[in-house]
Scaffold this motif. Structure first.
Motif, PDB file in Angstrom:
ATOM      1  N   MET A   1    -103.894  58.286 -16.910  1.00 47.82           N
ATOM      2  CA  MET A   1    -103.471  57.711 -15.553  1.00 47.82           C
ATOM      3  C   MET A   1    -102.466  58.590 -15.172  1.00 47.82           C
ATOM      4  N   SER A   2    -102.311  58.830 -13.734  1.00 46.86           N
ATOM      5  CA  SER A   2    -101.343  59.470 -13.262  1.00 46.86           C
ATOM      6  C   SER A   2     -99.992  58.747 -13.442  1.00 46.86           C
ATOM      7  N   THR A   3     -98.992  59.188 -13.629  1.00 51.61           N
ATOM      8  CA  THR A   3     -97.471  58.484 -14.051  1.00 51.61           C
ATOM      9  C   THR A   3     -96.902  58.177 -12.651  1.00 51.61           C
ATOM     10  N   ASP A   4     -97.318  58.541 -11.448  1.00 56.67           N
ATOM     11  CA  ASP A   4     -96.654  58.098 -10.334  1.00 56.67           C
ATOM     12  C   ASP A   4     -97.375  56.846  -9.567  1.00 56.67           C
ATOM     13  N   VAL A   5     -98.586  56.401 -10.293  1.00 55.22           N
ATOM     14  CA  VAL A   5     -99.163  55.270  -9.547  1.00 55.22           C
ATOM     15  C   VAL A   5     -98.626  53.926 -10.238  1.00 55.22           C
ATOM     16  N   VAL A   6     -98.352  53.004  -9.442  1.00 48.30           N
ATOM     17  CA  VAL A   6     -97.887  51.769 -10.073  1.00 48.30           C
ATOM     18  C   VAL A   6     -98.905  51.164 -10.603  1.00 48.30           C
ATOM     19  N   PRO A   7     -98.879  50.450 -11.581  1.00 49.06           N
ATOM     20  CA  PRO A   7    -100.196  49.760 -12.285  1.00 49.06           C
ATOM     21  C   PRO A   7     -99.965  48.522 -11.237  1.00 49.06           C
ATOM     22  N   LEU A   8    -101.342  47.840 -11.417  1.00 54.30           N
ATOM     23  CA  LEU A   8    -102.020  46.948 -10.282  1.00 54.30           C
ATOM     24  C   LEU A   8    -101.338  45.486 -11.091  1.00 54.30           C
ATOM     25  N   THR A   9    -101.251  44.557 -10.470  1.00 49.59           N
ATOM     26  CA  THR A   9    -101.078  43.132 -11.096  1.00 49.59           C
ATOM     27  C   THR A   9    -102.527  42.756 -11.424  1.00 49.59           C
ATOM     28  N   ASP A  10    -102.946  41.564 -11.849  1.00 48.61           N
ATOM     29  CA  ASP A  10    -104.171  40.940 -11.976  1.00 48.61           C
ATOM     30  C   ASP A  10    -104.774  40.563 -10.638  1.00 48.61           C
ATOM     31  N   GLN A  11    -103.749  39.953 -10.013  1.00 47.29           N
ATOM     32  CA  GLN A  11    -103.940  39.316  -8.579  1.00 47.29           C
ATOM     33  C   GLN A  11    -104.511  40.543  -7.804  1.00 47.29           C
ATOM     34  N   GLU A  12    -103.611  41.650  -8.035  1.00 41.48           N
ATOM     35  CA  GLU A  12    -103.984  42.696  -6.769  1.00 41.48           C
ATOM     36  C   GLU A  12    -105.026  43.185  -7.208  1.00 41.48           C
ATOM     37  N   ALA A  13    -105.651  43.502  -8.401  1.00 47.76           N
ATOM     38  CA  ALA A  13    -106.873  44.082  -8.550  1.00 47.76           C
ATOM     39  C   ALA A  13    -108.204  42.991  -8.371  1.00 47.76           C
ATOM     40  N   ASP A  14    -107.994  41.770  -8.325  1.00 46.19           N
ATOM     41  CA  ASP A  14    -108.977  40.861  -7.981  1.00 46.19           C
ATOM     42  C   ASP A  14    -108.983  41.006  -6.515  1.00 46.19           C
ATOM     43  N   GLY A  15    -107.862  41.136  -5.742  1.00 45.79           N
ATOM     44  CA  GLY A  15    -107.981  41.304  -4.408  1.00 45.79           C
ATOM     45  C   GLY A  15    -108.709  42.498  -4.040  1.00 45.79           C
ATOM     46  N   LEU A  16    -108.481  43.695  -4.678  1.00 46.11           N
ATOM     47  CA  LEU A  16    -109.038  44.889  -4.274  1.00 46.11           C
ATOM     48  C   LEU A  16    -110.593  44.767  -4.571  1.00 46.11           C
ATOM     49  N   LEU A  17    -110.856  44.331  -5.587  1.00 50.85           N
ATOM     50  CA  LEU A  17    -112.281  44.277  -6.118  1.00 50.85           C
ATOM     51  C   LEU A  17    -112.781  43.323  -4.890  1.00 50.85           C
ATOM     52  N   ALA A  18    -112.325  42.151  -4.709  1.00 52.64           N
ATOM     53  CA  ALA A  18    -113.002  41.412  -3.696  1.00 52.64           C
ATOM     54  C   ALA A  18    -113.148  41.844  -2.385  1.00 52.64           C
ATOM     55  N   SER A  19    -112.239  42.485  -2.011  1.00 48.65           N
ATOM     56  CA  SER A  19    -112.479  43.371  -0.548  1.00 48.65           C
ATOM     57  C   SER A  19    -113.351  44.386  -0.657  1.00 48.65           C
ATOM     58  N   THR A  20    -113.442  45.072  -1.756  1.00 49.31           N
ATOM     59  CA  THR A  20    -114.455  45.990  -1.960  1.00 49.31           C
ATOM     60  C   THR A  20    -115.932  45.452  -2.137  1.00 49.31           C
ATOM     61  N   VAL A  21    -116.155  44.241  -2.524  1.00 50.07           N
ATOM     62  CA  VAL A  21    -117.383  43.626  -2.638  1.00 50.07           C
ATOM     63  C   VAL A  21    -117.886  42.916  -1.526  1.00 50.07           C
ATOM     64  N   LEU A  22    -116.984  42.238  -0.877  1.00 49.47           N
ATOM     65  CA  LEU A  22    -117.400  41.280   0.248  1.00 49.47           C
ATOM     66  C   LEU A  22    -117.145  41.853   1.508  1.00 49.47           C
ATOM     67  N   THR A  23    -116.535  43.093   1.665  1.00 51.55           N
ATOM     68  CA  THR A  23    -116.407  43.527   3.326  1.00 51.55           C
ATOM     69  C   THR A  23    -117.435  44.619   3.347  1.00 51.55           C
ATOM     70  N   ASP A  24    -117.855  44.731   4.561  1.00 50.74           N
ATOM     71  CA  ASP A  24    -118.728  46.054   5.010  1.00 50.74           C
ATOM     72  C   ASP A  24    -117.903  47.370   4.538  1.00 50.74           C
ATOM     73  N   GLU A  25    -116.482  47.427   5.103  1.00 55.90           N
ATOM     74  CA  GLU A  25    -115.894  48.812   5.026  1.00 55.90           C
ATOM     75  C   GLU A  25    -115.745  49.025   3.385  1.00 55.90           C
ATOM     76  N   GLY A  26    -115.611  47.907   2.668  1.00 55.08           N
ATOM     77  CA  GLY A  26    -115.422  48.153   1.299  1.00 55.08           C
ATOM     78  C   GLY A  26    -116.932  48.533   0.293  1.00 55.08           C
ATOM     79  N   ARG A  27    -118.042  47.813   1.140  1.00 55.75           N
ATOM     80  CA  ARG A  27    -119.180  48.236   0.606  1.00 55.75           C
ATOM     81  C   ARG A  27    -119.740  49.651   0.978  1.00 55.75           C
ATOM     82  N   GLN A  28    -119.337  50.246   1.968  1.00 55.83           N
ATOM     83  CA  GLN A  28    -119.750  51.321   2.587  1.00 55.83           C
ATOM     84  C   GLN A  28    -119.307  52.586   1.701  1.00 55.83           C
ATOM     85  N   ASP A  29    -118.096  52.550   1.131  1.00 56.92           N
ATOM     86  CA  ASP A  29    -117.361  53.596   0.214  1.00 56.92           C
ATOM     87  C   ASP A  29    -116.560  52.807  -0.817  1.00 56.92           C
ATOM     88  N   PRO A  30    -117.025  52.415  -1.926  1.00 56.59           N
ATOM     89  CA  PRO A  30    -116.182  51.667  -2.991  1.00 56.59           C
ATOM     90  C   PRO A  30    -115.463  52.566  -3.792  1.00 56.59           C
TER      91      PRO A  30
END
Length: 422
Positions: A1-30
């Motif tokens: 893991m890159s040391t300059d990337v801030v870890p995601l909270t569980d809520q942030e990870a869920d939000g990112l996953l949901a936006s990827t799965v449920l939006t056309d923009e996210g599905r086009q390039d996940p």
């Protein structure tokens, strides 16, 4: 893991996953979202289950774990990513896709002999023969939509021949098969599920009729063999026969068509790699693995604990569920250096581990050998038949290719090309 990337909270990870799965923009390039999930830890407690997994080794551990499997009726399951309740449908649960041992083992054993590597190799000349008229039509037209003219008709012809289903005259059921896949799609909304339910009714009617036809006029194909087992009364019920015939037909072309479409898109976007493959056909097996890795036809899976287990340092109860992002695991930088680079030789020397696209363990894709063989045959024949294949940008409404509005199964709406005969 890159040391300059801030870890995601569980809520942030869920939000990112949901936006990827449920939006056309996210599905086009996940894939950018996947990279962020991996960099943010790759493993998180999710409100859509017990844990979300984005790294290769974590995904692999869950997929191949002998005590992980499919949901069962007594389990208290969380809502899906699209917010609907998870239910175990008794009719669909007769399909080995949704079964656990011992029933899964019993049914898989009945059909697996038709898909062994040895049997697939024996079928190669027949598969090549089925491809010839498909490519002839593309050549005569100077190109066309690869999805409609090649990627779907070719695997449909192969699985129809294998099962003993008519190759012609059943075009009306192909869109029904696509509709019914909404039952396993993480992005499916109520409208898609309503279409899936209606499609399921029509497909059941079609295959019930096909089963009755084969009872009266058996042949040496797989469907007749399964009917004989069902009639013996001790290995296969009628509902199991019906559900698994439908599964074999649908799985036999839906994912393979996306392997061909996604693969040709990658080759068109990387002409140097296409030229490399054209010059060295020994790279075809490696190229199929790389296509499966780089843009997998299956992006996501779910597994549940079938009993209390210890996993990832914690004791998990029966029913604990895991979101397995196979498409992300296939891009894990710790496993595949420079994962965003498409390299048809990546798997040629056998150093890289297989991608997760076919799953693992008890539910490893039964047709994996067949799908790879069809891909090798299709791309080899394309390179033999055509000196040049180009994306037909004039046929694209906005100049871009678009993936269908689904997530679990990833494939293009259309792929228009022009071809020049060799």
């Amino acid at each position: 893991m890159s040391t300059d990337v801030v870890p995601l909270t569980d809520q942030e990870a869920d939000g990112l996953l949901a936006s990827t799965v449920l939006t056309d923009e996210g599905r086009q390039d996940p894939y950018a979202a996947y990279a962020r999930l991996r960099a943010g830890g790759g493993r998180w407690s999710t409100s859509f289950g017990d844990m979300g997994l984005a790294g290769y080794h974590d995904c692999l551990e869950v997929l191949r774990h002998p005590r992980m499997g499919r949901p069962e009726a007594d389990m208290d399951l969380p809502v899906t990513l699209s917010g609907r309740a998870r239910e175990v449908d008794e009719d669909r649960s007769a399909s080995m896709l949704f079964l656990n041992p011992p029933d899964h083992t019993r049914i898989r054993g009945l059909v697996s002999r038709a898909f062994t590597p040895k049997r697939v190799e024996e079928l190669r000349p027949q598969i090549e023969e089925l491809l010839t008229p498909v490519l002839d039509r593309v050549a005569d037209a100077g190109g066309g939509d690869v999805m409609a003219e090649l990627a779907i008709p070719f695997p449909v012809a192969v699985i129809s021949e294998l099962l003993g289903v008519p190759r012609e005259g059943n075009e009306h059921i192909r869109p029904l098969v696509r509709d019914v896949t909404a039952f396993i799609d993480a992005a499916a909304d109520d409208e898609a599920l309503d279409r899936a339910a209606q499609a399921g009714i029509e497909l059941i009617d079609y295959f019930n009729g096909m089963i009755e036809e084969k009872r009266a006029n058996p042949d040496d194909r797989l469907l007749s063999a399964l009917i004989q087992v069902e009639e013996a009364g001790d290995r296969l019920s009628h509902q199991e026969l019906l559900s698994n015939t439908l599964l074999l037909y649908a799985a036999g072309f839906e994912t393979t068509s996306n392997l061909i479409g996604n693969g040709l898109r990658l080759l068109l976007a990387n002409p140097d790699e296409m030229a490399r493959l054209r010059a060295d056909r020994s790279l075809l097996p490696s190229a199929m693995w790389e296509i499966l890795r780089a843009d997998s036809p299956v992006q996501l899976n779910n597994r549940v604990a079938l009993e209390e287990i210890e996993l990832f340092g914690e004791v998990r109860p029966r029913g604990a569920s895991f979101i397995v992002l196979q498409g992300s695991g296939n891009h894990d930088e710790r496993v595949y250096p420079d994962p965003g680079r498409f390299d048809v030789g990546r798997f040629h020397e056998g150093d890289a581990p297989p991608p997760l696209s076919f799953g693992w363990g008890a539910h490893h894709c039964l047709g994996a050998h067949l799908a790879r063989a069809e891909g090798e045959i299709a791309f080899g024949a394309l390179l033999d038949s055509f000196a040049d294949v180009q994306l037909d940008t004039a046929a694209l409404t906005d100049g871009r290719l678009h993936y269908r509005p689904s997530f679990t199964l990833r494939g293009l709406d259309a792929l228009p090309v022009t071809v020049t005969a060799a």
